[in-house]
Design an enzyme around this catalytic site. Structure first.
Site, PDB file in Angstrom:
ATOM      1  N   PHE A 170       0.858  -1.186   0.000  1.00 53.51           N
ATOM      2  CA  PHE A 170       0.000   0.000   0.000  1.00 53.51           C
ATOM      3  C   PHE A 170       0.890   1.230   0.000  1.00 53.51           C
ATOM      4  O   PHE A 170       1.678   1.432   0.928  1.00 53.51           O
ATOM      5  CB  PHE A 170      -0.903  -0.011   1.234  1.00 53.51           C
ATOM      6  CG  PHE A 170      -1.921   1.104   1.272  1.00 53.51           C
ATOM      7  CD1 PHE A 170      -3.063   1.040   0.503  1.00 53.51           C
ATOM      8  CD2 PHE A 170      -1.740   2.202   2.104  1.00 53.51           C
ATOM      9  CE1 PHE A 170      -4.021   2.051   0.548  1.00 53.51           C
ATOM     10  CE2 PHE A 170      -2.678   3.216   2.157  1.00 53.51           C
ATOM     11  CZ  PHE A 170      -3.827   3.143   1.369  1.00 53.51           C
ATOM     12  N   ALA A 171       0.785   2.055  -1.041  1.00 52.93           N
ATOM     13  CA  ALA A 171       1.687   3.192  -1.201  1.00 52.93           C
ATOM     14  C   ALA A 171       0.901   4.497  -1.128  1.00 52.93           C
ATOM     15  O   ALA A 171       0.351   4.965  -2.127  1.00 52.93           O
ATOM     16  CB  ALA A 171       2.431   3.082  -2.530  1.00 52.93           C
ATOM     17  N   LEU A 172       0.856   5.072   0.054  1.00 53.18           N
ATOM     18  CA  LEU A 172       0.183   6.352   0.280  1.00 53.18           C
ATOM     19  C   LEU A 172       1.168   7.412   0.763  1.00 53.18           C
ATOM     20  O   LEU A 172       1.251   8.504   0.217  1.00 53.18           O
ATOM     21  CB  LEU A 172      -0.948   6.184   1.296  1.00 53.18           C
ATOM     22  CG  LEU A 172      -1.633   7.462   1.787  1.00 53.18           C
ATOM     23  CD1 LEU A 172      -2.282   8.203   0.623  1.00 53.18           C
ATOM     24  CD2 LEU A 172      -2.671   7.143   2.858  1.00 53.18           C
ATOM     25  N   GLY A 216       2.039  12.525   5.190  1.00 47.80           N
ATOM     26  CA  GLY A 216       1.883  11.381   6.076  1.00 47.80           C
ATOM     27  C   GLY A 216       0.487  11.364   6.654  1.00 47.80           C
ATOM     28  O   GLY A 216      -0.452  10.841   6.066  1.00 47.80           O
ATOM     29  N   SER A 217       0.336  12.009   7.805  1.00 52.45           N
ATOM     30  CA  SER A 217      -0.972  12.051   8.454  1.00 52.45           C
ATOM     31  C   SER A 217      -2.016  12.786   7.614  1.00 52.45           C
ATOM     32  O   SER A 217      -3.200  12.444   7.636  1.00 52.45           O
ATOM     33  CB  SER A 217      -0.856  12.713   9.828  1.00 52.45           C
ATOM     34  OG  SER A 217      -0.027  11.937  10.679  1.00 52.45           O
ATOM     35  N   PRO A 250       7.284  11.762   1.037  1.00 51.78           N
ATOM     36  CA  PRO A 250       8.250  12.510   1.857  1.00 51.78           C
ATOM     37  C   PRO A 250       7.624  13.663   2.627  1.00 51.78           C
ATOM     38  O   PRO A 250       8.031  13.960   3.752  1.00 51.78           O
ATOM     39  CB  PRO A 250       9.264  13.011   0.817  1.00 51.78           C
ATOM     40  CG  PRO A 250       9.240  11.968  -0.250  1.00 51.78           C
ATOM     41  CD  PRO A 250       7.801  11.523  -0.330  1.00 51.78           C
ATOM     42  N   THR A 258      -1.118   7.819  13.387  1.00 50.07           N
ATOM     43  CA  THR A 258      -0.428   8.029  14.662  1.00 50.07           C
ATOM     44  C   THR A 258      -1.426   8.097  15.820  1.00 50.07           C
ATOM     45  O   THR A 258      -2.632   8.252  15.620  1.00 50.07           O
ATOM     46  CB  THR A 258       0.377   9.344  14.639  1.00 50.07           C
ATOM     47  OG1 THR A 258      -0.542  10.437  14.514  1.00 50.07           O
ATOM     48  CG2 THR A 258       1.369   9.367  13.484  1.00 50.07           C
ATOM     49  N   SER A 259      -0.905   8.020  17.015  1.00 48.13           N
ATOM     50  CA  SER A 259      -1.772   8.137  18.199  1.00 48.13           C
ATOM     51  C   SER A 259      -2.510   9.466  18.203  1.00 48.13           C
ATOM     52  O   SER A 259      -3.683   9.542  18.601  1.00 48.13           O
ATOM     53  CB  SER A 259      -0.938   7.997  19.478  1.00 48.13           C
ATOM     54  OG  SER A 259      -0.447   6.678  19.614  1.00 48.13           O
ATOM     55  N   GLU A 276      -0.337   3.424  10.179  1.00 51.78           N
ATOM     56  CA  GLU A 276      -1.793   3.312  10.042  1.00 51.78           C
ATOM     57  C   GLU A 276      -2.516   4.322  10.942  1.00 51.78           C
ATOM     58  O   GLU A 276      -3.544   4.036  11.544  1.00 51.78           O
ATOM     59  CB  GLU A 276      -2.271   1.878  10.313  1.00 51.78           C
ATOM     60  CG  GLU A 276      -1.756   0.896   9.265  1.00 51.78           C
ATOM     61  CD  GLU A 276      -2.669  -0.302   9.062  1.00 51.78           C
ATOM     62  OE1 GLU A 276      -3.879  -0.199   9.313  1.00 51.78           O
ATOM     63  OE2 GLU A 276      -2.150  -1.341   8.648  1.00 51.78           O
TER      64      GLU A 276
END
Length: 380
Positions: free
Chosen positions: A122-124, A130-131, A127, A364-365, A362
């Protein structure tokens, strides 16, 4: 609803024996070589572990969420690398196809994913993305009956061994609505891989950059055949993925509990095993209590998922609590071991490093906290 109890019990027991008799003894080798032995991967294929969540119609086991959690608990008892190699086939690497793929895409990819012939990825992440997953910068422009992709994906699990990527690229305007999901074969012209990442932990798990330079893919590579649905597709599969990861965290915590208890029983200080010292007992008790709490949370949320309930808040709560809990249990387990726990001769050393990642990927907190709060405030 859980299938026949005897059949399910047999599956869970088979996985439990495989983990304890085959995988646990191989942990030190994986740590040393940073690779899972090919023979073990072949055995995982034979057991059907690559197709746990893939529907039976496509060659998988078609486990319900509760059943998948039960298996994930067992797989979590050993080094995270073993689960990771099958994780994308059962999770975000296949679920997008299952929920939104065309029948042709399902027929082409799912049977081979279920058998382990094909490893999905899975490529989401990028650089600078992210979130904020809706801000994908990788572009895809239509040229006749093909798309041309350009961009870089980062920290992509299983990328060095993947055969196909569920890859998010921008086909439209800024924001989530302009993101499209593609099925990109690893041998697509213009696709290359960066050097393997050097990570803090989870040795044996392969990650690297996926680089797209004028990468050419056919138009029918768009999942579902519709542009602009990629972000929605990704969001649809997150609840299942979060519950799976939460269950793995509980499995890791249980292993750490067992390691701590085993060491505390055998280590003698002040004339008696340290398990008889109350401050050590307090750490063990806290570990056991939090592990049990995580187990109850994940089991309840999985049952709600199978019942068709909306469990966005519950899934995020499970991912948040269980990933943070595993870190606390690992810290206490290492403390119980004292100086020995800091040495690579004991499993707690690499588990301590391994579990740190669960609080990051998947979602972050902090992302889980935002989701939980939003769901709370939206309730009437």
């Amino acid at each position: 609803m859980i299938r026949d109890a005897e059949i399910l019990g047999g599956l869970v027991e088979t996985v439990r024996r495989f983990v304890r008799e085959r995988l646990v003894p191989a942990e030190a080798l994986v740590e040393e070589t940073n690779a899972i032995p090919p023979a073990i991967i072949d055995e995982m294929r034979a057991l059907g572990l690559f197709g746990l969540s893939i529907p039976e119609a496509y060659g998988g086991l078609g486990l319900t969420m509760e059943e998948e959690v039960m298996v994930a608990l067992e797989l979590g008892y050993t080094s995270a690398a073993f689960r990771s190699v099958i994780g994308t086939n059962n999770g975000i690497g296949s679920q997008g196809i299952i929920v939104d793929g065309t029948e042709a895409q399902k027929a082409h990819w799912l049977p081979r994913m279920a058998s382990g012939e094909v490893i999905g990825s899975f490529a989401l992440t990028e650089p600078d993305v992210g979130s904020d997953a809706g801000s994908v910068r990788t572009t895809a422009r239509r040229e006749g009956d093909h798309y041309i992709l350009n961009g870089t994906k980062r920290y992509i699990t299983n990328a060095p061994v993947a055969d196909v990527f569920t890859l998010m690229a921008r086909t439209g305007e800024a924001g989530p609505g302009g993101v499209t999901a593609f099925l990109v074969a690893a041998d697509s012209p213009g696709l290359s891989l960066g050097p393997p990442d050097r990570k803090m932990g989870q040795r044996g798990t392969k990650t690297c950059d996926v680089i797209l330079r004028e990468c050419r893919v056919p138009a029918d590579a768009v999942i579902g055949g519709v542009e602009g649905q990629g972000f929605k597709t990704a969001m649809k599969v997150l609840n299942r993925g979060r519950l799976h990861i939460a269950a793995v965290c509980v499995g890791q915590a249980q292993r750490l509990c067992d390691e701590a208890v085993g060491f505390a029983r055998s280590r003698v200080q002040f004339g008696k095993p340290i398990a008889e010292h109350q401050l050590v007992q307090a750490m063990l008790a806290d570990c056991a209590t939090e592990t049990y709490a995580g187990l109850c949370m994940v089991t309840d949320a999985a049952r709600r998922f199978d019942a068709g309930e909306r469990i966005v808040q519950q899934a995020a709560s499970c991912k948040l609590f269980c990933s943070e809990m595993a870190g606390r249990v690992a810290d206490r387990a290492l403390q119980v071991h004292g100086g020995a726990g800091y040495m690579q001769d004991y499993p707690v050393e690499h588990f301590y490093r391994d579990v740190r990642l669960f609080r990051l990927y998947e979602g972050t907190s902090q992302i889980q906290q935002i989701i939980i709060a939003r769901e709370m405030c939206a309730q009437r």
